[in-house]
Scaffold this active site. Sequence first.
Site, PDB file in Angstrom:
ATOM      1  CE  LYS A  17      60.214  19.034  39.336  1.00  0.00           C
ATOM      2  NZ  LYS A  17      60.254  20.376  39.979  1.00  0.00           N
ATOM      3  CE1 TYR A  57      62.989  18.396  44.689  1.00  0.00           C
ATOM      4  CE2 TYR A  57      61.163  16.863  44.881  1.00  0.00           C
ATOM      5  CZ  TYR A  57      61.892  17.778  44.140  1.00  0.00           C
ATOM      6  OH  TYR A  57      61.525  18.070  42.846  1.00  0.00           O
ATOM      7  NE  ARG A 122      70.098  23.723  38.910  1.00  0.00           N
ATOM      8  CZ  ARG A 122      69.258  23.612  39.936  1.00  0.00           C
ATOM      9  NH1 ARG A 122      68.480  22.529  40.050  1.00  0.00           N
ATOM     10  NH2 ARG A 122      69.158  24.540  40.834  1.00  0.00           N
ATOM     11  CB  THR A 128      63.397  27.303  41.309  1.00  0.00           C
ATOM     12  OG1 THR A 128      64.694  26.778  41.574  1.00  0.00           O
ATOM     13  CG2 THR A 128      62.343  26.452  41.979  1.00  0.00           C
ATOM     14  NE  ARG A 139      62.730  24.062  36.487  1.00  0.00           N
ATOM     15  CZ  ARG A 139      63.495  23.866  37.551  1.00  0.00           C
ATOM     16  NH1 ARG A 139      64.355  24.806  37.946  1.00  0.00           N
ATOM     17  NH2 ARG A 139      63.431  22.737  38.219  1.00  0.00           N
ATOM     18  CG  ASN A 159      59.783  23.717  38.390  1.00  0.00           C
ATOM     19  OD1 ASN A 159      59.516  22.515  38.406  1.00  0.00           O
ATOM     20  ND2 ASN A 159      60.549  24.294  39.304  1.00  0.00           N
ATOM     21  CG  HIS A 162      64.896  17.162  39.856  1.00  0.00           C
ATOM     22  ND1 HIS A 162      65.184  18.004  40.908  1.00  0.00           N
ATOM     23  CD2 HIS A 162      65.936  16.294  39.773  1.00  0.00           C
ATOM     24  CE1 HIS A 162      66.333  17.630  41.452  1.00  0.00           C
ATOM     25  NE2 HIS A 162      66.812  16.601  40.779  1.00  0.00           N
ATOM     26  CD  GLU A 173      69.079  15.076  42.920  1.00  0.00           C
ATOM     27  OE1 GLU A 173      68.742  15.987  43.685  1.00  0.00           O
ATOM     28  OE2 GLU A 173      69.085  15.201  41.677  1.00  0.00           O
TER      29      GLU A 173
HETATM   30  P1  ADP Z   1      65.125  23.300  41.677  1.00  0.00           P
HETATM   31  O1  ADP Z   1      64.119  22.304  41.166  1.00  0.00           O
HETATM   32  O2  ADP Z   1      65.248  24.487  40.760  1.00  0.00           O
HETATM   33  O3  ADP Z   1      66.452  22.695  42.045  1.00  0.00           O
HETATM   34  P2  ADP Z   1      64.513  23.389  44.528  1.00  0.00           P
HETATM   35  O4  ADP Z   1      65.406  22.211  44.703  1.00  0.00           O
HETATM   36  O5  ADP Z   1      64.773  24.571  45.419  1.00  0.00           O
HETATM   37  O6  ADP Z   1      64.493  23.910  43.022  1.00  0.00           O
HETATM   38  O7  ADP Z   1      62.995  22.971  44.775  1.00  0.00           O
HETATM   39  C1  ADP Z   1      62.501  21.749  44.294  1.00  0.00           C
HETATM   40  C2  ADP Z   1      61.144  21.962  43.648  1.00  0.00           C
HETATM   41  O8  ADP Z   1      60.207  22.359  44.630  1.00  0.00           O
HETATM   42  C3  ADP Z   1      61.073  23.065  42.604  1.00  0.00           C
HETATM   43  O9  ADP Z   1      61.504  22.638  41.324  1.00  0.00           O
HETATM   44  C4  ADP Z   1      59.618  23.431  42.625  1.00  0.00           C
HETATM   45  O10 ADP Z   1      58.817  22.506  41.899  1.00  0.00           O
HETATM   46  C5  ADP Z   1      59.277  23.279  44.097  1.00  0.00           C
HETATM   47  N1  ADP Z   1      59.434  24.521  44.883  1.00  0.00           N
HETATM   48  C6  ADP Z   1      60.601  25.067  45.298  1.00  0.00           C
HETATM   49  N2  ADP Z   1      60.381  26.168  46.039  1.00  0.00           N
HETATM   50  C7  ADP Z   1      59.052  26.320  46.120  1.00  0.00           C
HETATM   51  C8  ADP Z   1      58.178  27.271  46.747  1.00  0.00           C
HETATM   52  N3  ADP Z   1      58.656  28.267  47.472  1.00  0.00           N
HETATM   53  N4  ADP Z   1      56.852  27.128  46.608  1.00  0.00           N
HETATM   54  C9  ADP Z   1      56.340  26.112  45.906  1.00  0.00           C
HETATM   55  N5  ADP Z   1      57.102  25.174  45.292  1.00  0.00           N
HETATM   56  C10 ADP Z   1      58.435  25.266  45.373  1.00  0.00           C
HETATM   57 MG    MG Z   2      66.939  21.365  43.579  1.00  0.00          MG
END
Ligand code: ADP
Ligand code: MG
Length: 204
Positions: A17, A57, A122, A128, A139, A159, A162, A173
Amino acid sequence: MTTTNHPKTERTLVVIKPDGIQRSLIGEIIKRYERTGLKLVGVKMFVPSADLVEEHYTLDPEWRRITGEKAIKGYLDKGLTPPTTDPFEVTEKVLKNLIKYLTSGPVIAMVWQGAHVVKIVRKITGGTEPLTSDVGTIRGDFVLDSYQMSDNDTRAVRNLVHASGSPKEAEDEIKHWFSKNELTDYNLVQDKILYDVNLDGLLE
Ligand code: ADP
Ligand code: MG
């Protein structure tokens, strides 16, 4: 097991990112995936469009619910009160902020291949929320954000990377981010020691 469905053909999408790039962590991040034996089969740098990010997303119809529930649980686990108890309300805001985050600068999109690649990537990436992601993960080791801080500042959790959450998510994806001719099938010398059954080619 035939070659076509061997576990070593599994693929996943990783995106460094904008914060990963701005923190000069490109090499560090790639190193962590590469040293496990995984193979990089596609890579490109560009500034993604808002549409690409939103579609990315929302490819999984369950993503809104799951992401909202995860954030609410993150608050409850720490003994804190979440700003709302409606997971969809959480995600509506998250998505808007995510688009701003991911379109703010260049990203590096990559496709990695290897046995159990989705789970391995992962595991190396970590949970996350950097505040609670494990030590030793990308992370957990390189950034310090939290839901509390990002909510307070009305932005997405930063973080660094992705990584696809499941083989099905990865498949969708990869199609979304890469065309077929941007991915290369090739042999790595190390594939032999990772996957060869007989190890009969080592000695001269
Ligand atoms: P991951 O990236 O671990 O698969 P998610 O798919 O749930 O997590 O979410 C996508 C991205 O959205 C996260 O990596 C993070 O950057 C952001 N994100 C997720 N949940 C939140 C939240 N509650 N508040 C702010 N940003 C969030
Ligand atoms: Mg995700």
